[in-house]
Design a protein around this motif. Structure first.
Motif, PDB file in Angstrom:
ATOM      1  N   LYS A   1       0.911  -0.938  -0.021  1.00 25.65           N
ATOM      2  CA  LYS A   1      -0.221  -0.084   0.042  1.00 25.65           C
ATOM      3  C   LYS A   1       0.880   1.135   0.181  1.00 25.65           C
ATOM      4  O   LYS A   1       0.534   2.368  -0.400  1.00 25.65           O
ATOM      5  CB  LYS A   1      -1.081  -0.111   1.242  1.00 25.65           C
ATOM      6  CG  LYS A   1      -1.967  -0.922   1.195  1.00 25.65           C
ATOM      7  CD  LYS A   1      -2.895  -1.116   2.381  1.00 25.65           C
ATOM      8  CE  LYS A   1      -3.785  -2.268   2.292  1.00 25.65           C
ATOM      9  NZ  LYS A   1      -4.631  -2.056   3.578  1.00 25.65           N
ATOM     10  N   LYS A   2       2.158   1.047   0.583  1.00 25.81           N
ATOM     11  CA  LYS A   2       2.939   2.114   0.683  1.00 25.81           C
ATOM     12  C   LYS A   2       4.065   2.136  -0.574  1.00 25.81           C
ATOM     13  O   LYS A   2       5.205   3.016  -0.233  1.00 25.81           O
ATOM     14  CB  LYS A   2       3.539   2.701   2.057  1.00 25.81           C
ATOM     15  CG  LYS A   2       2.179   2.659   3.084  1.00 25.81           C
ATOM     16  CD  LYS A   2       2.814   2.982   4.511  1.00 25.81           C
ATOM     17  CE  LYS A   2       3.518   4.339   4.491  1.00 25.81           C
ATOM     18  NZ  LYS A   2       3.927   4.587   6.212  1.00 25.81           N
TER      19      LYS A   2
ATOM     20  N   GLU B   1       5.589   5.236  -2.265  1.00 26.75           N
ATOM     21  CA  GLU B   1       6.001   6.060  -1.333  1.00 26.75           C
ATOM     22  C   GLU B   1       7.376   5.682  -1.047  1.00 26.75           C
ATOM     23  O   GLU B   1       8.614   6.598  -0.946  1.00 26.75           O
ATOM     24  CB  GLU B   1       5.021   6.387  -0.287  1.00 26.75           C
ATOM     25  CG  GLU B   1       5.723   7.206   0.924  1.00 26.75           C
ATOM     26  CD  GLU B   1       4.832   7.471   2.152  1.00 26.75           C
ATOM     27  OE1 GLU B   1       5.116   7.760   3.202  1.00 26.75           O
ATOM     28  OE2 GLU B   1       3.661   6.915   2.207  1.00 26.75           O
ATOM     29  N   TYR B   2       7.341   4.251  -0.570  1.00 25.62           N
ATOM     30  CA  TYR B   2       8.860   3.880  -0.161  1.00 25.62           C
ATOM     31  C   TYR B   2       9.777   4.019  -1.291  1.00 25.62           C
ATOM     32  O   TYR B   2      10.873   4.248  -0.670  1.00 25.62           O
ATOM     33  CB  TYR B   2       8.702   2.528   0.249  1.00 25.62           C
ATOM     34  CG  TYR B   2       7.793   2.104   1.488  1.00 25.62           C
ATOM     35  CD1 TYR B   2       7.894   3.103   2.744  1.00 25.62           C
ATOM     36  CD2 TYR B   2       7.233   0.999   1.806  1.00 25.62           C
ATOM     37  CE1 TYR B   2       7.360   2.917   3.827  1.00 25.62           C
ATOM     38  CE2 TYR B   2       6.627   0.578   3.136  1.00 25.62           C
ATOM     39  CZ  TYR B   2       6.789   1.735   4.009  1.00 25.62           C
ATOM     40  OH  TYR B   2       6.077   1.451   5.293  1.00 25.62           O
TER      41      TYR B   2
END
Length: 248
Positions: free
Chosen positions: A76-77, A80-81
């Motif tokens: 889900k991230k 962003e990561y």
């Protein structure tokens, strides 16, 4: 593959703090040189399609033994990561960074079997960026969960205290350069870099000794690794930390 000894970690963190402090000193004492020679230095890794695909390929290997629940949270991230990892995270306070500050790039001196001094080497990846990322790269590159539980806060405090003392030699107040409150906020905000590092670049570090890819001969997107089993335990420890710290 080994967890670093505490004495080695302490001496290395102190050296890193002085190196970062030197950047702040040059910024104040030689501003023109700083603008031309230091502030202009860019990271060797740039956010782009090739490195995003590389991160995705490494993640397929690194996440192999993580639970489905954890993989769902990471997925889900994921964007962003990857962006955070490839851009070095954002902090208002920046300085000259080593760029590859890990055990392999630090020489040590032994006196009667005890570590008495260290000398960082290999400055070819220096760039202007976040000092927190340099620090976290060093810590998460060669520690396990137990080491961090026992020494992480101590090393963090030692880093800032060493910087404060070094700046005093040049009559510079750390509260002007990098106040402790701001440092603590940046540290908290960037902890996820430890997870990103272990998902995307640690697989290269933990590749089996006889299977290290030759980057001069293999395209970045074709790199394949076979991991030492100790990697998966190390990664799970990082995941456990992120859950405990409310980051995952």
């Amino acid at each position: 593959m080994n967890v670093m000894p505490l004495k080695f970690a302490e001496l290395s963190v102190q050296q890193l703090a002085r190196f970062h402090a030197l950047s702040f000193i040059i910024e104040q004492k030689r501003p023109e040189y700083f603008e031309k020679k230091i502030k202009s230095l860019k990271p060797s890794i740039q956010y782009g399609d090739d490195y995003v695909e590389f991160c995705k390929n490494m993640y397929k290997v690194s996440s192999n033994r993580l639970s489905n629940e954890i993989k769902d949270k990471i997925d889900k991230k994921a964007d962003e990561y990857m962006k955070n990892y490839l851009t070095g995270h954002k902090t208002d306070v920046k300085c000259l960074c080593h760029g590859d500050y890990r055990m392999n790039n630090i020489l040590l001196k032994l006196t009667e079997g005890e570590i008495t001094d260290v000398i960082p080497v290999d400055y070819q990846l220096m760039y202007y960026g976040s000092p927190i990322v340099d620090f976290l790269f060093f810590i998460f590159g060669a520690t396990d969960k137990e080491f961090r539980r026992n020494h992480f806060v101590h090393l963090k405090d030692m880093y800032h205290e060493t910087m404060e003392q070094y700046l005093k030699y040049f009559d510079i107040d750390i509260d002007i350069v990098y106040p402790k409150k701001k440092f603590e906020m940046d540290f908290e905000d960037n902890l996820e870099f430890g997870l990103e590092l272990n998902l995307y670049i640690a697989p290269i570090i933990f590749t089996l000794e006889d299977d290290v890819p030759d980057f001069d001969k293999v395209d970045l997107l074709e790199v394949k690794v076979k991991l030492d089993d100790r990697y998966y335990e190390r990664l799970q420890g990082v995941v456990d930390d992120m859950i405990e710290w409310g980051k995952l």
